[in-house]
Enzyme design. Sequence first.
Site, mmCIF file in Angstrom:
data_model
loop_
_atom_site.group_PDB
_atom_site.id
_atom_site.type_symbol
_atom_site.label_atom_id
_atom_site.label_comp_id
_atom_site.label_asym_id
_atom_site.label_seq_id
_atom_site.Cartn_x
_atom_site.Cartn_y
_atom_site.Cartn_z
ATOM 1 C CE1 TYR A 80 -3.113 2.987 0.475
ATOM 2 C CE2 TYR A 80 -2.860 2.814 2.844
ATOM 3 C CZ TYR A 80 -3.381 3.451 1.750
ATOM 4 O OH TYR A 80 -4.172 4.567 1.919
ATOM 5 C CB CYS A 81 0.944 4.294 0.254
ATOM 6 S SG CYS A 81 1.580 5.985 0.242
ATOM 7 C CG LEU A 82 5.618 5.972 0.599
ATOM 8 C CD1 LEU A 82 6.590 6.638 1.549
ATOM 9 C CD2 LEU A 82 5.765 6.548 -0.791
#
Length: 578
Positions: A309-311
């Site tokens: 998720y995300c980074l």
Amino acid sequence: MPEDPKTPASVPVALNEMRVFDRNLHAAEARLTGGLAPSALIGAIMDWAAHMADQPGRRAAMANQALQDMAALWRLTCNAAPTVSPAPGDRRFNHPAWANFPFSMIEQGFLLNERWWNLATTGVTGVARSHEHIVNFMTRQILDMASPSNIPFLNPEVLSATMQSGGQNLQQGLRNFLDDMAMAARAAPAALPMQPGRDVATTPGQVVLRNELIELLQYTPRTKTVRPEPILIVPAWIMKYYILDLSPGNSMIRYLVEQGYTVFCISWLNPSAAQRELGLDDYRTKGVMAAIDAVQAISGSDKIHATGYCLGGTLLTIAAAAMARDNDERLASISLLAAQTDFTEAGELQLFINEAQLAFLDDLMWKQGYLDSTQMAGAFQMLRSNDLIWSRLIRRYYLGEEDAPNDMMSWNMDATRMPYRMHSEYLWHLFQNNNLAEGRFPAGGKPVSVHDISAPIFAVGTESDHIAPWRSVHKLHLLNPGDITFVLTSGGHNAGIVSEPGHPRRHYRSLRHLPESHYHAPDEWLQLASLTEGSWWPAWTAWLDTHSSAPVPPPPMGNAKAGYKCLEPAPGQYILQR
């Protein structure tokens, strides 16, 4: 990326000493400017001003536009229809009283002024695109601050509340202000309305691995059988992992467990200055790869569903590319949630990413050893100042309203720090130089390519994401020719991912790209993708099912013989670090 202040032997020692002096000076300046580099702002303003000064025709057109706007505002006094409407999502003037004179004139005057400045700061021939974005952004910040909605005696909602309560709203607002100032003076993090392990992050499980960077959580099965291939979740280290394990009703982790999967999740250490030299490759090896080894040893499965998720999705992509390069075939599938792999269109965060800004930020992190959560939060708040700063000021200080606690708000208060070396490498390698997309990013000392990943990919973008814009996430199709199912869901960077079944007003679009298929650009993709009402979570678990084997009895919790004994109940210790 810039390293610590070191110079070749031929360079005078005094020069190196002055470099250290400069870095300390920049770190002090950064505390006053919120981490924004004055040189970056000055350079952008000078570029815009010089080109505007050399375009008398454009200036004449802008002057004519100003006269037209004044005439439109005058006509409004004669009951003419409004000339301009607030932008979609702008809720500053939603109160019905803004439609009544004189507030309608105040609103229209501000919106016309806002539109004029947007015309003045965009489309100026010759101005560097990055400089144009900075000037336009800073102009918007000034205008947002000066909005009549932020001025009590010009805001009809505040005036109405004051008259109805006899000024009690302002008294309560003053108390709220003093409480906030006292909290800021103590320099202590505010108490969380909802506590991890009690109100949020409550899915039962065990900590089965703890090293100097992560705790690995294994969740207790809730079904009699599970898919043999476990799910490993790699969250972003820029936030606490429990955005994916909020309340029981909207916990993605709990949902996956209930769908018959053995779920593991990384909980990152909240670093201090002691971890300043941890690099991005440490996060790959001591984080993702250490977790994969543990998950395989505990589950006994040769294959793992990896989710980032995300980074965390960007890091997972780097790890997956390195595994493909090294012929490591343990990934059954890869799910990337609001995660970018190409950073050429990385949203409004790029406003803070250029050579001058990164060098300035490097000096701040070098001095502290980390990027503080408040310094990082300031940039995100500026991107959405109307929602995250000024609307809260109106509610809390003018209307005297208390913040209604909820799980998302509490999680948002629970921020983390970034180690100096890792965050510097992340910003320079990915945001500034786009090394991952262009095949230059080093993992284990050798470059990796997203093209090498052969595992099927489920990628999710969100429609109103200002951190990882969906068109940027969609660029994965340009980097990997494989089996990619791309989903575009309603909502923003967080709310679009936390989209449990039953959540009202949710929808998503999806389209599968096979290795032999042609590329579809974002606008074409929108036309071809199928629209479905509701949450995208069931579609994801159905996709996972197609890449999984027949259900089997759940594996044990931990594996003491392999060195992964159960250390303590979830959510563990790292989540509590502030």
